[in-house]
Design a protein around this motif. Structure first.
Motif, PDB file in Angstrom:
ATOM      1  N   ARG A  15       0.681  -1.101  -0.057  1.00  7.52           N
ATOM      2  CA  ARG A  15       0.062   0.190  -0.046  1.00  7.52           C
ATOM      3  C   ARG A  15       0.838   1.311  -0.106  1.00  7.52           C
ATOM      4  NH1 ARG A  15      -2.799  -4.111   2.557  1.00  7.52           N
ATOM      5  NH2 ARG A  15      -4.908  -4.111   2.232  1.00  7.52           N
ATOM      6  N   LEU A  16       2.251   1.101   0.092  1.00  8.15           N
ATOM      7  CA  LEU A  16       2.936   2.362   0.187  1.00  8.15           C
ATOM      8  C   LEU A  16       4.281   2.321  -0.614  1.00  8.15           C
ATOM      9  CD1 LEU A  16       3.106   2.696   4.012  1.00  8.15           C
ATOM     10  CD2 LEU A  16       1.701   4.012   2.573  1.00  8.15           C
ATOM     11  N   ARG A  18       2.285   5.964  -0.865  1.00  6.18           N
ATOM     12  CA  ARG A  18       0.889   6.387  -1.233  1.00  6.18           C
ATOM     13  C   ARG A  18       0.595   8.110  -1.525  1.00  6.18           C
ATOM     14  NH1 ARG A  18      -2.437   3.265  -3.849  1.00  6.18           N
ATOM     15  NH2 ARG A  18      -1.919   1.744  -2.393  1.00  6.18           N
ATOM     16  N   THR A  19       0.321   8.530  -2.379  1.00  6.61           N
ATOM     17  CA  THR A  19      -0.154   9.901  -2.270  1.00  6.61           C
ATOM     18  C   THR A  19      -1.659  10.001  -1.851  1.00  6.61           C
ATOM     19  OG1 THR A  19       1.862  10.619  -3.644  1.00  6.61           O
ATOM     20  CG2 THR A  19      -0.073  12.310  -3.291  1.00  6.61           C
ATOM     21  N   THR A  20      -2.104  10.705  -0.991  1.00  8.79           N
ATOM     22  CA  THR A  20      -3.527  10.923  -0.823  1.00  8.79           C
ATOM     23  C   THR A  20      -3.955  12.594  -0.873  1.00  8.79           C
ATOM     24  OG1 THR A  20      -3.169  11.620   1.360  1.00  8.79           O
ATOM     25  CG2 THR A  20      -3.424   9.124   1.001  1.00  8.79           C
ATOM     26  N   ASP A  25      -8.990  10.035   1.821  1.00  9.17           N
ATOM     27  CA  ASP A  25      -8.140   9.272   1.202  1.00  9.17           C
ATOM     28  C   ASP A  25      -7.107   9.020   2.139  1.00  9.17           C
ATOM     29  OD1 ASP A  25      -9.238   9.393  -1.394  1.00  9.17           O
ATOM     30  OD2 ASP A  25      -7.481  10.691  -1.978  1.00  9.17           O
ATOM     31  N   THR A  26      -6.678   9.833   3.150  1.00  7.81           N
ATOM     32  CA  THR A  26      -5.782   9.432   4.225  1.00  7.81           C
ATOM     33  C   THR A  26      -6.446   8.321   5.113  1.00  7.81           C
ATOM     34  OG1 THR A  26      -4.640  11.574   3.890  1.00  7.81           O
ATOM     35  CG2 THR A  26      -4.206  10.386   5.909  1.00  7.81           C
ATOM     36  N   LEU A  29      -6.841   5.200   3.456  1.00  4.80           N
ATOM     37  CA  LEU A  29      -5.423   4.362   3.687  1.00  4.80           C
ATOM     38  C   LEU A  29      -5.101   3.751   4.974  1.00  4.80           C
ATOM     39  CD1 LEU A  29      -2.600   3.505   2.377  1.00  4.80           C
ATOM     40  CD2 LEU A  29      -1.883   5.574   3.104  1.00  4.80           C
ATOM     41  N   ARG A  32      -7.521   0.575   5.613  1.00  4.06           N
ATOM     42  CA  ARG A  32      -6.749  -0.812   5.051  1.00  4.06           C
ATOM     43  C   ARG A  32      -5.593  -1.161   5.499  1.00  4.06           C
ATOM     44  NH1 ARG A  32      -7.884   2.906   0.560  1.00  4.06           N
ATOM     45  NH2 ARG A  32      -5.922   3.093   0.120  1.00  4.06           N
ATOM     46  N   ARG A 148       1.902  12.737   1.231  1.00  3.23           N
ATOM     47  CA  ARG A 148       2.834  11.630   0.607  1.00  3.23           C
ATOM     48  C   ARG A 148       3.044  10.731   2.075  1.00  3.23           C
ATOM     49  NH1 ARG A 148       3.209   8.411  -3.841  1.00  3.23           N
ATOM     50  NH2 ARG A 148       5.326   7.526  -3.799  1.00  3.23           N
ATOM     51  N   THR A 150       5.164   7.136   3.216  1.00  6.68           N
ATOM     52  CA  THR A 150       6.048   6.304   3.097  1.00  6.68           C
ATOM     53  C   THR A 150       6.396   5.358   4.186  1.00  6.68           C
ATOM     54  OG1 THR A 150       7.632   7.839   3.338  1.00  6.68           O
ATOM     55  CG2 THR A 150       6.918   7.951   1.082  1.00  6.68           C
TER      56      THR A 150
END
Length: 163
Positions: A15-16, A18-20, A25-26, A29, A32, A148, A150
């Protein structure tokens, strides 16, 4: 990167980075990732103010069946326990911690070795206390609503006030 059990490695690495592009979106993530972490997992969150750490934890709460609206930054209380979901969420904020001993006095080790999921904002302030299998996540401000995320802790040459 620390050694993680295979399930946790896959749950994170798949999953990483990842840009939200929004708070939603954040949070999604976080939800998940939470679903792929086993009981007792510790997630260390690194990043400046306003980079989405607390919104990520709101998503983690949602992934654990907890109401995300109840998750707030525990800066003044240092610890918030949310235990009315599928499993407990222990949300620490080390921003105001003066020494790692102060964190230990809160019972940090009891929570970290418990059956819940532990998220620690400003984890760099208590880095020496973190278990070897801690999942380190860095949050970066990219644009007004873009973040972002990471995998990995900041290195010692980082300029963040989060070491």
């Amino acid at each position: 990167m620390p050694d993680m059990p295979p399930t946790e490695t896959n749950a994170i690495q798949d999953r990483l980075p990842r840009t939200t592009n929004s708070v939603e979106d954040t949070m999604a993530l976080g939800a998940r990732i939470a679903q792929g972490l086993s009981p007792g997992a510790v997630v260390a969150l690194y990043g400046d103010l306003g980079t989405g750490k607390t919104h990520f934890v709101k998503g983690v709460a949602q992934g654990l069946g907890l109401p995300p609206a109840e998750v707030r930054s525990p800066t003044f209380t240092i610890l918030a326990v949310h235990d009315d979901g599928d499993r407990p969420l222990y949300h620490f904020d080390a921003y105001r911690v003066q020494t790692p001993d102060e964190f230990v006095e809160l019972g940090f080790e009891t929570y970290v070795h418990g059956d819940g999921l532990t998220c620690i904002e400003w984890a760099g302030r208590v880095a020496d206390l973190l278990p070897a299998d801690t999942v380190p996540l860095q949050f970066h401000h990219v644009a007004p609503s873009t973040r972002r995320i990471t995998l990995g802790a900041p290195d010692s040459s980082s300029s963040e006030d989060d070491r």
